[in-house]
Design a protein around this motif. Sequence first.
Motif, PDB file in Angstrom:
ATOM      1  N   ALA A 137       0.853  -1.188   0.000  1.00  0.00           N
ATOM      2  CA  ALA A 137       0.000   0.000   0.000  1.00  0.00           C
ATOM      3  C   ALA A 137       0.886   1.234   0.000  1.00  0.00           C
ATOM      4  O   ALA A 137       2.045   1.194   0.407  1.00  0.00           O
ATOM      5  CB  ALA A 137      -0.899   0.003   1.237  1.00  0.00           C
ATOM      6  N   HIS A 138       0.334   2.348  -0.439  1.00  0.00           N
ATOM      7  CA  HIS A 138       1.093   3.597  -0.363  1.00  0.00           C
ATOM      8  C   HIS A 138       1.260   4.016   1.087  1.00  0.00           C
ATOM      9  O   HIS A 138       0.406   3.749   1.937  1.00  0.00           O
ATOM     10  CB  HIS A 138       0.412   4.713  -1.161  1.00  0.00           C
ATOM     11  N   GLN A 139       2.355   4.675   1.365  1.00  0.00           N
ATOM     12  CA  GLN A 139       2.668   5.118   2.725  1.00  0.00           C
ATOM     13  C   GLN A 139       1.546   5.954   3.335  1.00  0.00           C
ATOM     14  O   GLN A 139       1.342   5.942   4.552  1.00  0.00           O
ATOM     15  CB  GLN A 139       3.975   5.926   2.713  1.00  0.00           C
ATOM     16  N   SER A 140       0.795   6.648   2.502  1.00  0.00           N
ATOM     17  CA  SER A 140      -0.278   7.514   3.012  1.00  0.00           C
ATOM     18  C   SER A 140      -1.374   6.722   3.707  1.00  0.00           C
ATOM     19  O   SER A 140      -2.173   7.301   4.462  1.00  0.00           O
ATOM     20  CB  SER A 140      -0.873   8.335   1.866  1.00  0.00           C
ATOM     21  N   GLU A 141      -1.446   5.411   3.500  1.00  0.00           N
ATOM     22  CA  GLU A 141      -2.452   4.602   4.175  1.00  0.00           C
ATOM     23  C   GLU A 141      -2.116   4.334   5.642  1.00  0.00           C
ATOM     24  O   GLU A 141      -2.984   3.876   6.387  1.00  0.00           O
ATOM     25  CB  GLU A 141      -2.648   3.269   3.437  1.00  0.00           C
ATOM     26  N   LEU A 142      -0.879   4.568   6.041  1.00  0.00           N
ATOM     27  CA  LEU A 142      -0.493   4.361   7.439  1.00  0.00           C
ATOM     28  C   LEU A 142      -1.050   5.502   8.280  1.00  0.00           C
ATOM     29  O   LEU A 142      -0.651   6.662   8.118  1.00  0.00           O
ATOM     30  CB  LEU A 142       1.029   4.323   7.562  1.00  0.00           C
ATOM     31  N   PRO A 143      -1.988   5.235   9.183  1.00  0.00           N
ATOM     32  CA  PRO A 143      -2.592   6.317   9.976  1.00  0.00           C
ATOM     33  C   PRO A 143      -1.571   6.999  10.877  1.00  0.00           C
ATOM     34  O   PRO A 143      -0.647   6.350  11.405  1.00  0.00           O
ATOM     35  CB  PRO A 143      -3.659   5.596  10.811  1.00  0.00           C
ATOM     36  N   ALA A 144      -1.733   8.280  11.055  1.00  0.00           N
ATOM     37  CA  ALA A 144      -0.852   9.028  11.957  1.00  0.00           C
ATOM     38  C   ALA A 144      -0.939   8.429  13.355  1.00  0.00           C
ATOM     39  O   ALA A 144      -2.018   8.109  13.853  1.00  0.00           O
ATOM     40  CB  ALA A 144      -1.256  10.503  11.981  1.00  0.00           C
ATOM     41  N   GLY A 145       0.226   8.253  13.975  1.00  0.00           N
ATOM     42  CA  GLY A 145       0.267   7.720  15.326  1.00  0.00           C
ATOM     43  C   GLY A 145       0.239   6.216  15.426  1.00  0.00           C
ATOM     44  O   GLY A 145       0.323   5.664  16.530  1.00  0.00           O
ATOM     45  N   THR A 146       0.121   5.524  14.289  1.00  0.00           N
ATOM     46  CA  THR A 146       0.109   4.067  14.292  1.00  0.00           C
ATOM     47  C   THR A 146       1.503   3.544  13.966  1.00  0.00           C
ATOM     48  O   THR A 146       2.119   3.980  12.987  1.00  0.00           O
ATOM     49  CB  THR A 146      -0.890   3.521  13.258  1.00  0.00           C
ATOM     50  N   ALA A 147       1.999   2.622  14.780  1.00  0.00           N
ATOM     51  CA  ALA A 147       3.317   2.050  14.542  1.00  0.00           C
ATOM     52  C   ALA A 147       3.314   1.256  13.238  1.00  0.00           C
ATOM     53  O   ALA A 147       2.392   0.480  12.964  1.00  0.00           O
ATOM     54  CB  ALA A 147       3.724   1.147  15.705  1.00  0.00           C
ATOM     55  N   TYR A 148       4.331   1.447  12.449  1.00  0.00           N
ATOM     56  CA  TYR A 148       4.474   0.782  11.149  1.00  0.00           C
ATOM     57  C   TYR A 148       4.340  -0.738  11.281  1.00  0.00           C
ATOM     58  O   TYR A 148       3.564  -1.372  10.551  1.00  0.00           O
ATOM     59  CB  TYR A 148       5.840   1.176  10.577  1.00  0.00           C
ATOM     60  N   GLU A 149       5.083  -1.333  12.205  1.00  0.00           N
ATOM     61  CA  GLU A 149       5.054  -2.790  12.346  1.00  0.00           C
ATOM     62  C   GLU A 149       3.688  -3.284  12.803  1.00  0.00           C
ATOM     63  O   GLU A 149       3.218  -4.342  12.364  1.00  0.00           O
ATOM     64  CB  GLU A 149       6.139  -3.246  13.330  1.00  0.00           C
ATOM     65  N   GLN A 150       3.048  -2.519  13.679  1.00  0.00           N
ATOM     66  CA  GLN A 150       1.730  -2.935  14.154  1.00  0.00           C
ATOM     67  C   GLN A 150       0.707  -2.866  13.024  1.00  0.00           C
ATOM     68  O   GLN A 150      -0.164  -3.735  12.895  1.00  0.00           O
ATOM     69  CB  GLN A 150       1.280  -2.053  15.322  1.00  0.00           C
ATOM     70  N   TYR A 151       0.814  -1.847  12.202  1.00  0.00           N
ATOM     71  CA  TYR A 151      -0.108  -1.705  11.073  1.00  0.00           C
ATOM     72  C   TYR A 151       0.021  -2.892  10.114  1.00  0.00           C
ATOM     73  O   TYR A 151      -0.979  -3.443   9.649  1.00  0.00           O
ATOM     74  CB  TYR A 151       0.174  -0.394  10.334  1.00  0.00           C
ATOM     75  N   THR A 176      -3.126  -5.378   9.388  1.00  0.00           N
ATOM     76  CA  THR A 176      -3.794  -5.248   8.087  1.00  0.00           C
ATOM     77  C   THR A 176      -3.226  -6.151   6.995  1.00  0.00           C
ATOM     78  O   THR A 176      -3.852  -6.299   5.941  1.00  0.00           O
ATOM     79  CB  THR A 176      -3.693  -3.795   7.582  1.00  0.00           C
ATOM     80  N   ARG A 177      -2.034  -6.692   7.231  1.00  0.00           N
ATOM     81  CA  ARG A 177      -1.321  -7.450   6.206  1.00  0.00           C
ATOM     82  C   ARG A 177      -1.088  -6.604   4.962  1.00  0.00           C
ATOM     83  O   ARG A 177      -1.124  -7.096   3.826  1.00  0.00           O
ATOM     84  CB  ARG A 177      -2.042  -8.748   5.865  1.00  0.00           C
ATOM     85  N   ARG A 178      -0.826  -5.332   5.164  1.00  0.00           N
ATOM     86  CA  ARG A 178      -0.484  -4.401   4.100  1.00  0.00           C
ATOM     87  C   ARG A 178       0.809  -3.688   4.489  1.00  0.00           C
ATOM     88  O   ARG A 178       0.961  -3.291   5.650  1.00  0.00           O
ATOM     89  CB  ARG A 178      -1.617  -3.387   3.862  1.00  0.00           C
ATOM     90  N   VAL A 179       1.707  -3.562   3.554  1.00  0.00           N
ATOM     91  CA  VAL A 179       3.018  -2.971   3.814  1.00  0.00           C
ATOM     92  C   VAL A 179       3.040  -1.548   3.276  1.00  0.00           C
ATOM     93  O   VAL A 179       3.052  -1.341   2.056  1.00  0.00           O
ATOM     94  CB  VAL A 179       4.139  -3.805   3.151  1.00  0.00           C
ATOM     95  N   PRO A 180       3.021  -0.531   4.152  1.00  0.00           N
ATOM     96  CA  PRO A 180       3.112   0.851   3.661  1.00  0.00           C
ATOM     97  C   PRO A 180       4.436   1.069   2.935  1.00  0.00           C
ATOM     98  O   PRO A 180       5.499   0.706   3.447  1.00  0.00           O
ATOM     99  CB  PRO A 180       3.033   1.686   4.954  1.00  0.00           C
ATOM    100  N   THR A 181       4.362   1.653   1.769  1.00  0.00           N
ATOM    101  CA  THR A 181       5.528   1.726   0.892  1.00  0.00           C
ATOM    102  C   THR A 181       5.668   3.124   0.310  1.00  0.00           C
ATOM    103  O   THR A 181       4.756   3.631  -0.340  1.00  0.00           O
ATOM    104  CB  THR A 181       5.403   0.691  -0.247  1.00  0.00           C
ATOM    105  N   ARG A 182       6.828   3.716   0.562  1.00  0.00           N
ATOM    106  CA  ARG A 182       7.129   5.024  -0.011  1.00  0.00           C
ATOM    107  C   ARG A 182       7.742   4.843  -1.393  1.00  0.00           C
ATOM    108  O   ARG A 182       8.239   3.776  -1.728  1.00  0.00           O
ATOM    109  CB  ARG A 182       8.104   5.778   0.897  1.00  0.00           C
ATOM    110  N   ASP A 183       7.708   5.889  -2.161  1.00  0.00           N
ATOM    111  CA  ASP A 183       8.300   5.857  -3.490  1.00  0.00           C
ATOM    112  C   ASP A 183       9.780   6.218  -3.393  1.00  0.00           C
ATOM    113  O   ASP A 183      10.209   7.301  -3.805  1.00  0.00           O
ATOM    114  CB  ASP A 183       7.565   6.826  -4.422  1.00  0.00           C
ATOM    115  N   ASN A 184      10.545   5.308  -2.829  1.00  0.00           N
ATOM    116  CA  ASN A 184      11.986   5.523  -2.756  1.00  0.00           C
ATOM    117  C   ASN A 184      12.720   4.189  -2.863  1.00  0.00           C
ATOM    118  O   ASN A 184      12.121   3.116  -2.828  1.00  0.00           O
ATOM    119  CB  ASN A 184      12.388   6.297  -1.490  1.00  0.00           C
TER     120      ASN A 184
END
Length: 260
Positions: free
Chosen positions: A57-71, A75-83
């Motif tokens: 998923a795009h990084q923007s789907e990661l809610p503010a204040g939510t830990a990346y690993e917990q998300y 959700t079984r979705r990996v927030p991903t930046r364009d880098n």
Amino acid sequence: MADGVTASSLGPIDWDAPWLQPWRRQGQPVAQSVARGCSVHQALQAAAPHGAPMAFAHQSELPAGTAYEQYIRDTRRVPTRDNLHDFFNGLVWLHFPHTKRRLNALQAGAIAADGVQAVRGPLRDALTVFDENGALLWAPAPLWDALRARHWQRLFIDLRPLWGEARLVLFGHALMEKLVLPRKPMVAHFYQALVATDSIANLDAWLASGIDAGRWAAKPFTPLPVLGVPGWWPANAAPGFYADPQVFRPPPAGRGAGVG
């Protein structure tokens, strides 16, 4: 693209580099998709097999204040930046899905128990070291003995023919990102593989099943300047390459340079 991935930012990847051979078949087409204008998460998702345990998923789907690993765990979705960093992270997810899920579960479990702290505890620190900078090495026992002893002359010169029997696979996505512009001091943290195989799927299954929280908290890794691996960097064919104490450091005081 929000984080600036362009054809030029992925273009410098040398897919002929020895350390990228296990990643080339899937990685190069993904990079080409990004070069044509696709976002990183879309290109990775298109390359994921049907029924893959994780989606991108795009990084923007990661809610503010939510830990990346917990998300990821929830959700079984990996927030991903364009880098480039997240590009390589996605490739590792494609190749080592079971291991990445195991690492994520341990990270998320530690966060749930202790919260996100300013300083990671021993387990989270060890998991992060391997996730970012780890590698797997199956090698004959004399190579491992010399490596653990930091007996560089024996490891890389006296035993050089034995490296033809070794199997090495990078795992850390930050390490792969750094190796796009390789420099002599780059160090990988190697974990001893107990299976000699060219199959990443087999390595993934073996590694995921053997990650023990107690043992891994002690960081069972061995540092190795990765461009010293025979055949990985033309300059290391000269014996003087290893006579650099700033890179190939001697054993700590009190430890002999012999095998052990």
